[in-house]
Write a protein that holds these residues in place. Structure first.
Motif, PDB file in Angstrom:
ATOM      1  N   UNK A 174       0.828  -1.203   0.000  1.00  0.00           N
ATOM      2  CA  UNK A 174       0.000   0.000   0.000  1.00  0.00           C
ATOM      3  C   UNK A 174       0.869   1.263   0.000  1.00  0.00           C
ATOM      4  N   UNK A 175       0.514   2.214  -0.872  1.00  0.00           N
ATOM      5  CA  UNK A 175       1.207   3.500  -0.911  1.00  0.00           C
ATOM      6  C   UNK A 175       0.566   4.508   0.044  1.00  0.00           C
ATOM      7  N   UNK A 176      -0.511   4.113   0.704  1.00  0.00           N
ATOM      8  CA  UNK A 176      -1.201   5.026   1.612  1.00  0.00           C
ATOM      9  C   UNK A 176      -0.435   5.138   2.919  1.00  0.00           C
ATOM     10  N   UNK A 177      -0.618   6.247   3.579  1.00  0.00           N
ATOM     11  CA  UNK A 177       0.007   6.441   4.880  1.00  0.00           C
ATOM     12  C   UNK A 177       1.260   7.300   4.789  1.00  0.00           C
ATOM     13  N   UNK A 178       1.757   7.665   5.929  1.00  0.00           N
ATOM     14  CA  UNK A 178       2.944   8.507   6.020  1.00  0.00           C
ATOM     15  C   UNK A 178       4.180   7.663   6.265  1.00  0.00           C
ATOM     16  N   UNK A 179       5.295   8.132   5.769  1.00  0.00           N
ATOM     17  CA  UNK A 179       6.576   7.467   5.981  1.00  0.00           C
ATOM     18  C   UNK A 179       7.534   8.478   6.586  1.00  0.00           C
ATOM     19  N   UNK A 180       8.343   8.036   7.500  1.00  0.00           N
ATOM     20  CA  UNK A 180       9.368   8.919   8.043  1.00  0.00           C
ATOM     21  C   UNK A 180      10.651   8.715   7.261  1.00  0.00           C
ATOM     22  N   UNK A 181      11.396   9.804   7.094  1.00  0.00           N
ATOM     23  CA  UNK A 181      12.645   9.736   6.349  1.00  0.00           C
ATOM     24  C   UNK A 181      13.812   9.606   7.318  1.00  0.00           C
ATOM     25  N   UNK A 182      14.645   8.617   7.078  1.00  0.00           N
ATOM     26  CA  UNK A 182      15.846   8.460   7.891  1.00  0.00           C
ATOM     27  C   UNK A 182      16.867   9.528   7.482  1.00  0.00           C
ATOM     28  N   UNK A 183      17.922   9.683   8.254  1.00  0.00           N
ATOM     29  CA  UNK A 183      18.937  10.700   7.969  1.00  0.00           C
ATOM     30  C   UNK A 183      19.599  10.480   6.613  1.00  0.00           C
ATOM     31  N   UNK A 184      19.744   9.231   6.220  1.00  0.00           N
ATOM     32  CA  UNK A 184      20.341   8.918   4.919  1.00  0.00           C
ATOM     33  C   UNK A 184      19.503   9.510   3.780  1.00  0.00           C
ATOM     34  N   UNK A 185      18.196   9.349   3.890  1.00  0.00           N
ATOM     35  CA  UNK A 185      17.290   9.875   2.871  1.00  0.00           C
ATOM     36  C   UNK A 185      17.290  11.393   2.909  1.00  0.00           C
ATOM     37  N   UNK A 186      17.263  11.966   4.102  1.00  0.00           N
ATOM     38  CA  UNK A 186      17.275  13.429   4.225  1.00  0.00           C
ATOM     39  C   UNK A 186      18.541  14.014   3.603  1.00  0.00           C
ATOM     40  N   UNK A 187      19.657  13.351   3.814  1.00  0.00           N
ATOM     41  CA  UNK A 187      20.920  13.808   3.231  1.00  0.00           C
ATOM     42  C   UNK A 187      20.869  13.757   1.715  1.00  0.00           C
ATOM     43  N   UNK A 188      20.342  12.658   1.160  1.00  0.00           N
ATOM     44  CA  UNK A 188      20.213  12.546  -0.289  1.00  0.00           C
ATOM     45  C   UNK A 188      19.236  13.578  -0.846  1.00  0.00           C
ATOM     46  N   UNK A 189      18.160  13.850  -0.116  1.00  0.00           N
ATOM     47  CA  UNK A 189      17.190  14.865  -0.552  1.00  0.00           C
ATOM     48  C   UNK A 189      17.852  16.241  -0.617  1.00  0.00           C
ATOM     49  N   UNK A 190      18.687  16.548   0.385  1.00  0.00           N
ATOM     50  CA  UNK A 190      19.409  17.822   0.363  1.00  0.00           C
ATOM     51  C   UNK A 190      20.340  17.891  -0.851  1.00  0.00           C
ATOM     52  N   UNK A 191      21.015  16.771  -1.147  1.00  0.00           N
ATOM     53  CA  UNK A 191      21.918  16.741  -2.304  1.00  0.00           C
ATOM     54  C   UNK A 191      21.143  16.998  -3.598  1.00  0.00           C
ATOM     55  N   UNK A 192      19.995  16.315  -3.759  1.00  0.00           N
ATOM     56  CA  UNK A 192      19.183  16.548  -4.955  1.00  0.00           C
ATOM     57  C   UNK A 192      18.708  18.002  -5.004  1.00  0.00           C
ATOM     58  N   UNK A 193      18.222  18.516  -3.894  1.00  0.00           N
ATOM     59  CA  UNK A 193      17.713  19.886  -3.835  1.00  0.00           C
ATOM     60  C   UNK A 193      18.799  20.902  -4.168  1.00  0.00           C
ATOM     61  N   UNK A 194      19.986  20.690  -3.641  1.00  0.00           N
ATOM     62  CA  UNK A 194      21.080  21.644  -3.847  1.00  0.00           C
ATOM     63  C   UNK A 194      21.659  21.584  -5.260  1.00  0.00           C
ATOM     64  N   UNK A 195      21.567  20.450  -5.917  1.00  0.00           N
ATOM     65  CA  UNK A 195      22.266  20.269  -7.188  1.00  0.00           C
ATOM     66  C   UNK A 195      21.383  20.103  -8.423  1.00  0.00           C
TER      67      UNK A 195
END
Length: 101
Positions: A36-57
């Motif tokens: 199921x794709x429903x519901x909320x997911x928490x992002x671990x620090x690894x994912x947050x770091x990768x998200x920052x990299x994508x956002x910055x670059x």
């Protein structure tokens, strides 16, 4: 979100390397939620770091596309009675006898 990043990977040099963690975490979450794709997911620090990299670059990301020179053009045609291919020099074909009932 992962789907948008996958789509961006075509134009981002080494983009596929930077979504492996996202894909792995997505698969783990889907297994835990029985697909199921429903519901909320928490992002671990690894994912947050990768998200920052994508956002910055992402704004300056690019990829060089290399195009090879065309060496031969082949024309094809097919119908209910057969097919053929021509490259300007050689022709190949297969004609089958079609009967109507």
């Amino acid at each position: 979100m992962v789907g948008k990043l996958v789509a961006a990977c075509i134009a981002v040099q080494y983009g596929w390397l930077y979504i492996k963690i996202f894909e792995g975490k997505k698969i783990q979450a889907l297994k835990r939620s029985n697909g199921s794709y429903k519901g909320n997911r928490t992002m671990c620090e690894e994912i947050k770091s990768d998200m920052r990299r994508w956002n910055d670059n992402l704004g300056s990301a690019k990829k060089e596309f290399k195009f090879k020179e065309i060496s031969k053009v082949i024309y094809t045609d097919a119908s209910g009675s057969g097919w053929r291919a021509i490259d300007g020099e050689e022709k190949i074909w297969c004609m089958e006898h079609v009967t109507s009932s």
